[in-house]
Write a protein that holds these residues in place. Structure first.
Motif, mmCIF file in Angstrom:
data_model
loop_
_atom_site.group_PDB
_atom_site.id
_atom_site.type_symbol
_atom_site.label_atom_id
_atom_site.label_comp_id
_atom_site.label_asym_id
_atom_site.label_seq_id
_atom_site.Cartn_x
_atom_site.Cartn_y
_atom_site.Cartn_z
ATOM 1 N N GLU B 276 36.437 32.020 44.238
ATOM 2 C CA GLU B 276 35.537 33.245 43.721
ATOM 3 C C GLU B 276 34.862 34.105 44.894
ATOM 4 O O GLU B 276 34.666 32.568 46.059
ATOM 5 N N LYS B 277 34.599 34.567 45.079
ATOM 6 C CA LYS B 277 33.961 35.222 46.371
ATOM 7 C C LYS B 277 32.132 34.993 46.054
ATOM 8 O O LYS B 277 31.706 36.492 45.318
ATOM 9 N N ARG B 278 32.618 34.174 46.858
ATOM 10 C CA ARG B 278 30.483 33.967 46.895
ATOM 11 C C ARG B 278 30.252 32.619 47.876
ATOM 12 O O ARG B 278 31.385 32.215 47.659
ATOM 13 N N PRO B 279 28.973 32.810 48.683
ATOM 14 C CA PRO B 279 28.815 31.477 49.309
ATOM 15 C C PRO B 279 28.971 30.587 48.905
ATOM 16 O O PRO B 279 28.744 30.399 47.761
ATOM 17 N N GLY B 281 32.775 29.235 47.819
ATOM 18 C CA GLY B 281 33.814 29.385 46.737
ATOM 19 C C GLY B 281 33.904 29.039 47.562
ATOM 20 O O GLY B 281 35.343 28.462 46.837
ATOM 21 N N GLU B 305 19.431 27.954 50.846
ATOM 22 C CA GLU B 305 20.171 29.132 50.097
ATOM 23 C C GLU B 305 21.499 29.486 51.826
ATOM 24 O O GLU B 305 22.522 29.724 50.961
ATOM 25 N N ARG B 306 21.308 29.182 52.179
ATOM 26 C CA ARG B 306 22.388 29.576 53.875
ATOM 27 C C ARG B 306 22.773 28.314 53.775
ATOM 28 O O ARG B 306 24.544 28.430 54.212
ATOM 29 N N LEU B 308 25.456 26.812 51.714
ATOM 30 C CA LEU B 308 27.327 27.143 51.632
ATOM 31 C C LEU B 308 27.707 27.732 52.172
ATOM 32 O O LEU B 308 28.628 27.754 52.274
ATOM 33 N N LEU B 309 26.929 28.926 52.691
ATOM 34 C CA LEU B 309 27.776 29.825 53.983
ATOM 35 C C LEU B 309 28.299 28.634 55.298
ATOM 36 O O LEU B 309 29.211 28.673 56.108
ATOM 37 N N ASP B 312 31.038 26.840 54.137
ATOM 38 C CA ASP B 312 32.323 27.019 53.636
ATOM 39 C C ASP B 312 32.816 26.942 55.521
ATOM 40 O O ASP B 312 33.971 27.776 55.932
#
Ligand code: FES
Ligand SMILES: [Fe+2]
Lengths: 198, 459
Positions: B276-279, B281, B305-306, B308-309, B312
């Motif tokens: 899935e193309k999302r932070p 994913g 919010e950051r 998840l990035l 990754d």
């Protein structure tokens, strides 16, 4: 994200492997083999020697459920990839299993599709030179032992050898293994089929 | 200008290129067992492949400071990879010019010079002979360049990855990498500062030919079978197939992932389109790893919010980027194959960590790395061991002399399955063996061609 609450079953979620855990682990396994802290009481040394011998027997017999019961709920099994065992937060280990990953390891071996252990290795472990050291906490001890594992697999018998450090913790009438560090003498070399539990 | 010493084909039984009929041994759809089992072919490969094309040697982060060194091999040649006092990276032959002793027996260190343990000849880390004990015992001038250490004449880095070749005809490294350089860029640029640092390894030895590992490097066909124990373990709590490489389980060829051949034996398996193309994913696919719930909760608390990035960055990048003959980027690993003999190979999975920069503060980097070490240990422990067991069993199976061929024709001859792209690359579904057919063309080209090889020494 339905993260389970903190304190949940460590077989299912891993909250205890955090920065404080790593720092304590590193501290516990640094400079601990100190003659001044050696436990000389014969009965106590014998008790811990029997604990290590039993662990070796359960692993040789592939009695993983019994073996796991020797471990604290929050435990670690650590095979460093360098002879002096650096900081596992910045160094890949040969193996670094928390409770859940240990159970994964056993689950995998039991799937019937773990080709590296189909057929399973036959092993015989010799555990010697058991020394007991006092630890930072009164209800804890550090054990040092040497091991020699003869492993028959793939039509040949080879030897895996080194020394282990166990951190054990008093749990009621029993002692539980909280951390086991396995130091293979060739831990920084290429190893053929490292798929048994050491 | 350093002197080049041209290498003539080895004297003796091999000579020239006429060892075998290479077109017979490697055909479009199949390869002969001898290429995996014949010691004479292995010996020829150690010059024509490992020497005849760019071979990965080391990562610059392993020798960060002047006078740092590590010992490695190019094929069977023992090397000392040094960053000399002037910062230049060299691949010195770890072979005393006197009578051939290896000079350095350590895996790594820092040294301005190397003294031979046998008779004490002393060499600067530029390769130049500094002195010999009691030189008045020699009639000739010991400053003759022939006594300086041999060196790999062409050593080049691509964004930290050090390669070497003896071939004077090979293209410059960046051109040789060609379209796969951009994929390497993407692999690096997802990390802060576009950088990684090597941090120890999971190291394996298997009793099989080195090509079995390279043949596997882009193979999407084996995953559901060879790694069945891993897929079952990763998904034991996941309900449906959700974690890790579970997308291989159900008709993998209908998934958006694909393989691409980019030339010179290099290829690429791209599983990123399955995500899935999302932070987050990538993180969402991770199976269970030590500490993951703690760090995930901690990151969400600290970074909102950051988070998840950042998570990754601890996730295993779903690509296999393979540079013939011995290099593979997969997940966050740098995997290297080292031939030992015709039937023995090292497969080393170097771990990588990230380095803090403006976008990722150092406390976050420390925690990402703590998690990233554990995610990287997963596959070698629960996946690679089974592949390697299968490589060993191939080597054993190939001992059956009369049953001569291994087949690599999956996808061959099916209309519209294998696509020739305008940029010269070739694309095929994930389980196709097109990558193997193509890298064997490169293997054959190198085995056949009269090669223009050399070593060099300091003047
Ligand atoms: S072999 Fe090195 S000095 Fe003699
Ligand atoms: Fe695999």
């Amino acid at each position: 994200m339905n993260a389970p609450l903190k304190g949940d079953d460590p077989s299912r979620s891993s909250y205890y492997v955090n920065d404080a855990f790593y720092r304590e682990l590193i501290a516990n396994f640094s400079n601990w083999q100190d003659d001044a802290r050696a436990v000389t009481d014969v009965a106590m040394r014998d008790e811990f020697r029997r604990l290590l011998e039993r662990e070796a027997r359960l692993l040789d017999q592939l009695l993983y459920d019994e073996w796991l019961k020797m471990y604290a709920a929050e435990c670690v099994y650590w095979v460093p990839s360098t002879p002096k065992a650096g900081d596992p937060r910045r160094e890949i280990s040969v193996m670094f299993d928390d409770r859940r990953r240990l159970e994964d390891r056993i689950y995998r071996l039991r799937t019937g599709f773990a080709w590296s252990q189909a057929p399973a290795s036959r092993t015989v472990r010799l555990i010697t030179n058991v020394e007991v050291f006092a630890a930072a906490r009164d209800d804890s001890r550090m054990l040092r032992s040497n091991f020699l594992i003869s492993e028959f697999w793939g039509n040949e018998t080879r030897v895996l050898t080194g020394w282990a450090g166990h951190r054990i913790l008093r749990d009621g009438a029993e002692w539980k293994i909280q951390a086991k560090q396995v130091n293979l003498i060739d831990c920084d070399q290429c190893i053929r089929n490292p798929s048994i539990i050491l | 200008m350093t002197a080049l010493e041209k290498i003539t084909p080895p004297h003796g039984r091999l000579g020239g290129t006429a060892l075998y009929d290479w077109d017979y041994l490697v055909q479009e759809d199949r390869a002969h067992r001898l290429i995996y089992t014949d010691p004479a072919i292995f010996e020829a490969e150690m010059t024509r492949i490992f020497g005849g094309t760019w071979t990965y040697l080391a990562h610059e982060s392993e020798i960060p400071n002047d006078n740092d060194f590590i010992t490695r091999r190019l094929g069977l040649r023992p090397l000392i990879i040094v960053r000399d006092g002037g910062g230049k990276i060299r691949a010195l032959y770890n072979r005393c010019t006197h009578r051939g002793t290896t000079l350095c027996r350590w895996d790594k260190g820092n040294a301005k010079s190397f003294q031979c343990p046998y008779h004490g000849w002393n060499f600067l880390n530029t390769g130049k002979l500094r002195g010999v004990p009691w030189p008045d015992g020699y009639a000739d001038d010991m400053r003759d360049p022939k006594y300086n250490l041999a060196q790999v004449p062409r050593v080049e880095s691509y964004r930290g990855f050090i390669f070497g070749t003896l071939s004077l005809d090979a293209l410059p490294l960046a051109e040789h990498l060609g379209p796969i350089a951009k994929i390497i860029d993407e692999w690096l640029d997802r990390n802060p500062g576009g950088k990684v640092v090597v941090c120890e390894a999971n190291r394996f030895l298997f009793k099989g030919n080195w090509k079995l590992a390279y043949d596997n490097s882009c193979d999407g066909y084996h995953v559901a079978y060879s790694h069945r124990s891993l897929l079952e373990t990763e998904n034991r709590f996941a309900g449906e197939n959700a974690k890790g490489m579970a997308y291989y389980r159900n008709s993998p060829d209908t998934q958006p992932m694909y393989m691409r051949y980019t030339g010179h034996g290099n290829h690429f398996k791209d599983k990123r389109p399955n995500l899935e193309k999302r932070p987050g994913g990538l993180w969402a696919l991770e199976g269970a790893h030590p500490g993951m719930e703690h760090y995930e909760a901690e990151f969400l608390r600290r970074y909102g919010e950051r988070a998840l990035l950042l998570l990754d960055l601890a996730g295993s990048e779903p690509v296999n980027i393979n540079v013939f003959p011995n290099f593979s980027l997969l997940g966050n690993h740098i995997q290297v194959f080292e031939p030992i003999s015709v039937g023995e190979t090292n497969a080393i999975w170097y771990g990588t960590m990230i380095v803090a920069d403006d976008s990722v503060p150092s406390d976050a980097a420390t925690d990402i790395n703590a998690l990233r070490m554990r995610t990287q240990e997963g596959f070698p422990n629960f996946g690679e061991v089974d592949d390697i067991a299968n490589f060993e069993q191939i080597q054993r199976g190939l001992m059956a002399v009369e049953d001569e061929w291994v087949y690599m024709h999956r996808g061959l001859g099916i209309p519209d399955r294998v696509k020739q792209n305008v940029d010269g690359t070739i694309t095929a579904p994930a389980t196709d063996e097109a990558f193997m057919r193509e890298h064997f063309k490169e293997w054959k080209r190198l085995m056949k061609s009269p090669q223009n090889l050399a070593i060099t020494r300091e003047p």
